[in-house]
Design a protein around this motif. Structure first.
Motif, short mmCIF file in Angstrom:
data_model
loop_
_atom_site.label_atom_id
_atom_site.label_comp_id
_atom_site.label_asym_id
_atom_site.label_seq_id
_atom_site.Cartn_x
_atom_site.Cartn_y
_atom_site.Cartn_z
N TRP A 144 0.59 -1.72 -0.04
CA TRP A 144 -0.13 0.21 0.35
C TRP A 144 0.85 0.67 0.02
O TRP A 144 0.56 2.31 0.25
CB TRP A 144 -0.37 0.33 1.11
N LEU A 145 2.74 1.51 0.40
CA LEU A 145 2.76 1.95 0.27
C LEU A 145 4.02 2.29 -0.93
O LEU A 145 4.67 1.22 -1.22
CB LEU A 145 3.93 1.99 1.04
N LEU A 146 3.39 3.50 -1.82
CA LEU A 146 3.58 3.14 -3.33
C LEU A 146 5.42 4.11 -3.17
O LEU A 146 5.38 4.76 -4.85
CB LEU A 146 3.02 4.54 -4.24
N ASN A 147 5.74 4.53 -2.67
CA ASN A 147 7.12 5.74 -2.30
C ASN A 147 8.49 4.36 -1.21
O ASN A 147 7.52 4.18 -0.38
CB ASN A 147 6.99 7.13 -2.23
N LEU B 245 -6.67 1.30 -5.79
CA LEU B 245 -8.04 2.63 -5.92
C LEU B 245 -7.00 3.54 -7.28
O LEU B 245 -5.93 2.90 -6.98
CB LEU B 245 -7.77 3.66 -4.62
N LYS B 246 -7.56 3.86 -8.08
CA LYS B 246 -7.22 4.38 -9.21
C LYS B 246 -6.80 5.80 -8.41
O LYS B 246 -5.23 5.87 -9.43
CB LYS B 246 -8.40 5.28 -10.11
N ARG B 247 -6.92 6.51 -7.43
CA ARG B 247 -5.96 7.54 -7.42
C ARG B 247 -5.09 7.83 -5.40
O ARG B 247 -5.75 7.68 -4.73
CB ARG B 247 -7.15 9.08 -7.22
N PRO B 248 -3.51 7.33 -5.47
CA PRO B 248 -3.09 7.70 -4.05
C PRO B 248 -3.63 8.81 -3.86
O PRO B 248 -3.14 9.35 -4.00
CB PRO B 248 -1.70 6.87 -4.63
N ILE B 249 -3.17 8.68 -2.51
CA ILE B 249 -3.06 9.56 -1.52
C ILE B 249 -2.70 10.55 -0.52
O ILE B 249 -1.01 9.45 -0.93
CB ILE B 249 -4.48 9.11 -0.56
N ASN B 250 -1.71 11.07 -0.75
CA ASN B 250 -0.37 11.72 0.25
C ASN B 250 -0.62 12.17 1.07
O ASN B 250 -1.81 13.19 2.05
CB ASN B 250 0.19 13.48 -0.68
N ILE B 251 0.17 11.66 2.21
CA ILE B 251 0.13 11.78 3.78
C ILE B 251 1.45 12.94 4.22
O ILE B 251 2.57 12.20 3.68
CB ILE B 251 -0.16 10.24 4.23
N HIS B 252 0.58 13.11 5.01
CA HIS B 252 1.94 14.22 5.43
C HIS B 252 2.46 14.35 6.05
O HIS B 252 1.25 14.23 7.49
CB HIS B 252 1.96 15.89 5.04
N ASN C 216 9.42 11.97 4.31
CA ASN C 216 7.79 12.23 4.93
C ASN C 216 7.00 12.49 4.56
O ASN C 216 5.67 13.38 5.10
CB ASN C 216 8.91 13.97 5.92
N THR C 217 6.60 12.43 3.08
CA THR C 217 5.42 12.09 2.99
C THR C 217 4.82 11.04 1.78
O THR C 217 5.79 10.89 0.84
CB THR C 217 4.98 13.78 1.25
N TRP C 218 3.97 10.36 2.11
CA TRP C 218 4.16 8.66 1.93
C TRP C 218 2.85 9.14 0.47
O TRP C 218 1.52 9.79 0.75
CB TRP C 218 3.08 7.91 3.02
N HIS C 219 3.20 8.42 -0.64
CA HIS C 219 2.20 7.92 -1.08
C HIS C 219 1.66 6.33 -0.95
O HIS C 219 1.85 5.84 -0.75
CB HIS C 219 2.42 7.95 -2.54
N VAL C 220 0.08 6.88 -0.58
CA VAL C 220 -0.93 5.93 0.06
C VAL C 220 -2.01 5.55 -0.92
O VAL C 220 -2.50 6.40 -1.10
CB VAL C 220 -1.33 5.60 1.05
N SER C 221 -2.12 4.09 -0.96
CA SER C 221 -2.83 3.30 -1.94
C SER C 221 -3.54 2.30 -1.33
O SER C 221 -2.85 1.11 -1.66
CB SER C 221 -2.76 3.46 -3.31
N MET C 222 -4.43 2.29 -0.03
CA MET C 222 -4.71 1.38 0.50
C MET C 222 -5.81 0.39 -0.62
O MET C 222 -6.46 0.69 -1.57
CB MET C 222 -6.02 1.40 2.10
N PRO C 223 -6.04 -0.89 -0.83
CA PRO C 223 -6.60 -1.71 -0.92
C PRO C 223 -8.31 -1.53 -1.14
O PRO C 223 -8.33 -1.17 0.38
CB PRO C 223 -6.44 -2.94 -0.51
N SER C 224 -9.09 -1.71 -1.52
CA SER C 224 -10.46 -1.62 -1.89
C SER C 224 -10.79 -2.96 -0.77
O SER C 224 -10.65 -3.98 -0.71
CB SER C 224 -11.35 -0.92 -3.25
N LYS C 225 -11.81 -1.95 -0.36
CA LYS C 225 -12.70 -2.88 0.11
C LYS C 225 -13.47 -4.24 -0.83
O LYS C 225 -14.43 -5.42 -0.13
CB LYS C 225 -14.14 -2.72 0.69
N ASP C 226 -13.32 -4.01 -1.73
CA ASP C 226 -14.25 -5.30 -2.63
C ASP C 226 -13.03 -6.03 -3.58
O ASP C 226 -13.67 -7.31 -3.21
CB ASP C 226 -14.89 -4.52 -4.00
N SER C 227 -11.98 -6.20 -3.19
CA SER C 227 -10.89 -7.39 -3.05
C SER C 227 -9.45 -6.63 -2.77
O SER C 227 -9.51 -5.64 -2.66
CB SER C 227 -10.71 -7.43 -4.74
#
Length: 767
Positions: free
Chosen positions: A41-44, A65-72, A49-60
């Motif tokens: 789930w961690l794309l970088n 998810l199409k759009r990762p989110i930045n976590i500061h 100190n800023t993570w690009h995160v894309s957690m698995p969806s509930k379906d599978s």
């Protein structure tokens, strides 16, 4: 990645000996370096100190998810610096997030989506940054229990409220001349200049997100922007956060869900620490959150603490208002001079006692407090602040009592009845020394448990502000922006108050005022004299009080109102709270009382005093059921004023628009030369033609005149859509009358608006 690194789950299977061996083999400096942080789930890089995160969806589990989110993880710390100044703190924050996601503890917060991860990190980041903003704390594990308790107890408040962003910004600006404030200008001046908030926030350690969610702090920037707009009048200047100048939504609390997430985030650390404790660099949540929440002194925040807009704008209950105004007038007229005399007297006592105890301010304060209770001990005037219990502090001694309330009450009754000491000693089974101590305590309790500090630097300014609010109709930001010399008297003996107008004019203007306001302002000028000198300020709300600290600034009245209402005996409501005051309540009171007292006054005068440029703004202050009769009379008066206004406009030759010749043509047959004797005929002509006008940005709209409506450019579905008024929409419309001063956003000063009863009655004689 080094081969000696292992995953978090594999790490748990290692014995202490294996862990030590692996650590030596890898040559690591700390245990956390043993872990190989490689997650789907961690794309970088984990180290960023800023993570690009894309957690698995509930379906599978495999579907991303199409759009990762930045976590500061990094942010500023109040006073300067950032969390990342200590990289190991951020390492611990990252580890807690990782453990919470991968370990999946029972009965713990679940981070199964991008938004949940972000909320978790935001809560954690808030805790760390607020903890590091605590005075004298450079390592968050050094927080005391009391400091940690405060972080939990106050976690329901907005960060900007807890860190006092409003005060931080005011102190920052007070230390700078206008030309010294950082300004941001674009190349070629394609964009208006504005305050460089980014640079200022980085210098002060203000979190921009927390700032944007706290209206009082934004208002400080807005007010300073207005000052700079005038200072840099030769260029375009953007007034930031203009909406806060007239908004009243100053909520100090977050949503309840955010607070629950905050607690759950910190609780997750306890489970993570119990399993992976040696991997953390610091014990950065040093106390158990559950224990704090179970403590008897902990109170779950009341997330309904802010009354809604309708509550704050409704009329102040009449009896409450009268009691408040009566007490305020007494403080201003009867007690102000006595309080200034008391300050000189108490200060002399304190200095003498301080020299006797060789500079021990605590002992000097206690000795002074024992002496001041005798000052004006016989003062029985209504709401008198005398006699007092303290110079600097009001001390509540009831919590330290050894004997019961019945003993105190009995001693007090016996003293009042003249019962001999020996009889009281026997009755209550006391020693002579105990009786003497109780007798002194009873006599002390005859004072009002009020300090000079509270009476002089809280109650007296509060009373002054109440009087200014009620008798001038000024907004809160305008009142607290008053400067030395704001009240003046003209050659006719009329009193004027010079105030900035925040919402409409956005510049200074003169308003009629009364002698009681003049007295209140003079008191504030006297109270602020030393503070202004120290701060090099012209504000009449900078007070150098009895405490040895920099001058303080008064910004609001509600906090003081609660104590003052208790002092004068106003009962609390069913919810245990006092009525919340707001500028709108005072402005409504002013509007209603203006009409009732001065029924023959021009409507223009009332609009001027409220600093309104549109009658529709004024009418909102007169919509309560209790003022229905006044409103009907005001509508009649407004019809008269409207007709007069149209006749005045028809006389001018500097107006434009298709509606202007139409207006002149209708009047031309009867008042072509408009001599004064024909004015009534002209007014009758206006009324016979049913002229109706409303204000629009360019001037006037005659569109609601019945016989003209259907010809308007904006006529749709049987109505004139005045809210769509614009240069494009109104151009060529037969209902438009362009008025130069309205288009410029200007208002004629009242001194140029003719005779008005408020000018004749409110500015002459005693308020």
């Amino acid at each position: 990645m080094l081969s000696s690194q292992i995953s978090l789950t594999d790490y748990l299977s290692l014995s202490p000996k294996d862990k030590e061996l692996l650590n030596r083999k890898g040559g690591f400096t700390k245990p956390s370096d043993l872990i190989e942080h490689d997650y789907p789930w961690l794309l970088n890089d984990y180290k960023e100190n800023t993570w690009h995160v894309s957690m698995p969806s509930k379906d599978s589990a495999s579907k991303q998810l199409k759009r990762p989110i930045n976590i500061h993880f990094d942010t500023v710390v109040l006073g300067g610096g950032r969390i990342s100044d200590n990289p190991r703190v951020i390492d611990d924050m990252k580890l807690l997030v990782t453990v919470t996601i991968t370990a999946n503890f029972n009965n713990a917060i679940k981070l199964g989506s991008n938004s949940r991860v972000k909320a978790f990190v935001d809560s954690l980041k808030r805790y760390v940054s607020e903890g590091l903003s605590t005075p004298h704390i450079s390592n968050i594990e050094d927080l005391s229990y009391g400091e940690f308790f405060s972080l939990i107890q106050d976690g329901g408040n907005k960060l900007g409220y807890n860190l006092k962003y409003e005060e931080v910004l005011e102190d920052y600006f007070e230390g700078l001349e206008l030309h010294e404030i950082p300004i941001l200008r674009s190349k070629g001046k394609k964009q208006p200049a504005k305050i460089d908030t980014t640079g200022i926030f980085n210098e002060l350690g203000i979190n921009n997100f927390a700032f944007l969610n706290y209206a009082p702090a934004k208002r400080i920037i807005a007010l300073k922007s207005l000052e700079l707009e005038r200072h840099y009048s030769g260029e375009k200047f953007e007034v930031l956060y203009r909406e806060t100048l007239f908004g009243i939504d100053d909520k100090k609390m977050v949503h309840e869900k955010s607070y629950k997430d905050f607690l759950a985030t910190l609780k997750a650390y306890s489970q993570a620490k119990s399993v992976y404790g040696e991997l953390f660099n610091y014990n950065f949540i040093p106390f158990d959150v559950d224990e704090v929440c179970a403590a008897t002194e902990y109170e779950y925040p009341d997330f309904n603490e802010m009354v809604d807009l309708a509550e704050r704008t409704r009329d102040i209950p009449p009896m409450l208002f009268l009691d408040m105004m009566d007490a305020a007038a007494r403080f201003v007229l009867d007690y102000a001079d006595d309080l200034f005399e008391a300050e000189n007297h108490f200060c002399a006592i304190y200095k003498r006692e301080l020299s006797l105890v060789e500079g021990d301010d605590y002992k000097a304060g206690k000795r002074t407090n024992k002496l001041v209770g005798n000052y004006k001990a016989g003062d029985e005037r209504l709401h008198s602040p005398f006699p007092m219990s303290a110079y600097k502090h009001a001390q509540d001694r009831t919590r330290n009592r050894v004997h019961s309330d019945k003993v105190y009450e009995g001693i007090a009754k016996n003293i009042a009845a003249g019962v001999p000491q020996r009889q009281s000693v026997e009755e209550f089974n006391l020693t002579r020394s105990q009786y003497d101590a109780l007798r002194k305590a009873v006599l002390r309790n005859k004072t009002k448990n009020l300090s000079l500090h509270k009476a002089l630097y809280q109650y007296l300014p509060f009373c002054c502000v109440v009087i200014i609010f009620a008798l001038t109709a000024r907004r809160e930001s305008e009142v607290f922006g008053l400067q030395v010399g704001c009240v003046s008297k003209d050659l006719d003996g009329l009193l004027w108050l010079n105030s900035f107008v925040a919402k409409t004019l956005q510049k200074h203007a003169d308003f009629t005022t009364v002698s009681l306001v003049e007295k209140a302002v003079s008191i504030l000028e006297k109270l602020s004299k030393k503070g202004r000198k120290k701060k090099k300020s012209n504000s009449i709300f900078v007070f150098d009080d009895t405490f040895d600290r920099p001058p303080t600034t008064m910004r609001s009245i509600n906090r003081i109102a609660d104590d003052f209402f208790d002092f004068i005996g106003i009962e609390r409501g069913d919810n245990g709270e006092h009525w919340k005051l707001s500028e709108h309540q005072f402005r409504r009171f002013f509007a209603i009382m203006f009409y009732y007292r001065y029924e023959k006054g021009d409507t223009d005068a009332l609009m001027h005093e409220l600093a309104h440029v549109d009658w529709s703004m004024t009418i909102h202050y007169l919509t309560e059921k209790e003022t229905g009769a006044a409103l009907r009379k005001l509508h009649q008066q407004y019809n008269k004023a409207r007709s007069n206004r149209l006749v005045d406009y028809s006389l001018r030759d500097d107006l434009g628009g298709e509606g202007f010749p139409l207006l002149k043509d209708k009047l031309d047959a009867t008042v072509s030369s408009m001599p004064e004797m024909m004015r009534e005929i002209a007014i009758e002509t206006v009324e016979e033609n049913n002229f109706v006008f409303d204000f629009i940005p360019s001037g006037l709209c005659l569109g609601n005149t019945p016989w003209l409506s259907e010809n308007c450019n904006c006529y749709r579905d049987g109505f004139v859509m005045q809210h769509d008024a614009s240069s494009e929409m109104c151009s060529g419309c037969p209902a438009q009358v362009t008025v130069p001063e309205i288009a410029k956003g200007e208002m004629s000063p009242m001194v140029n608006c003719g005779s008005s009863s408020i000018l004749k009655n409110l500015t002459q004689g005693g308020g």
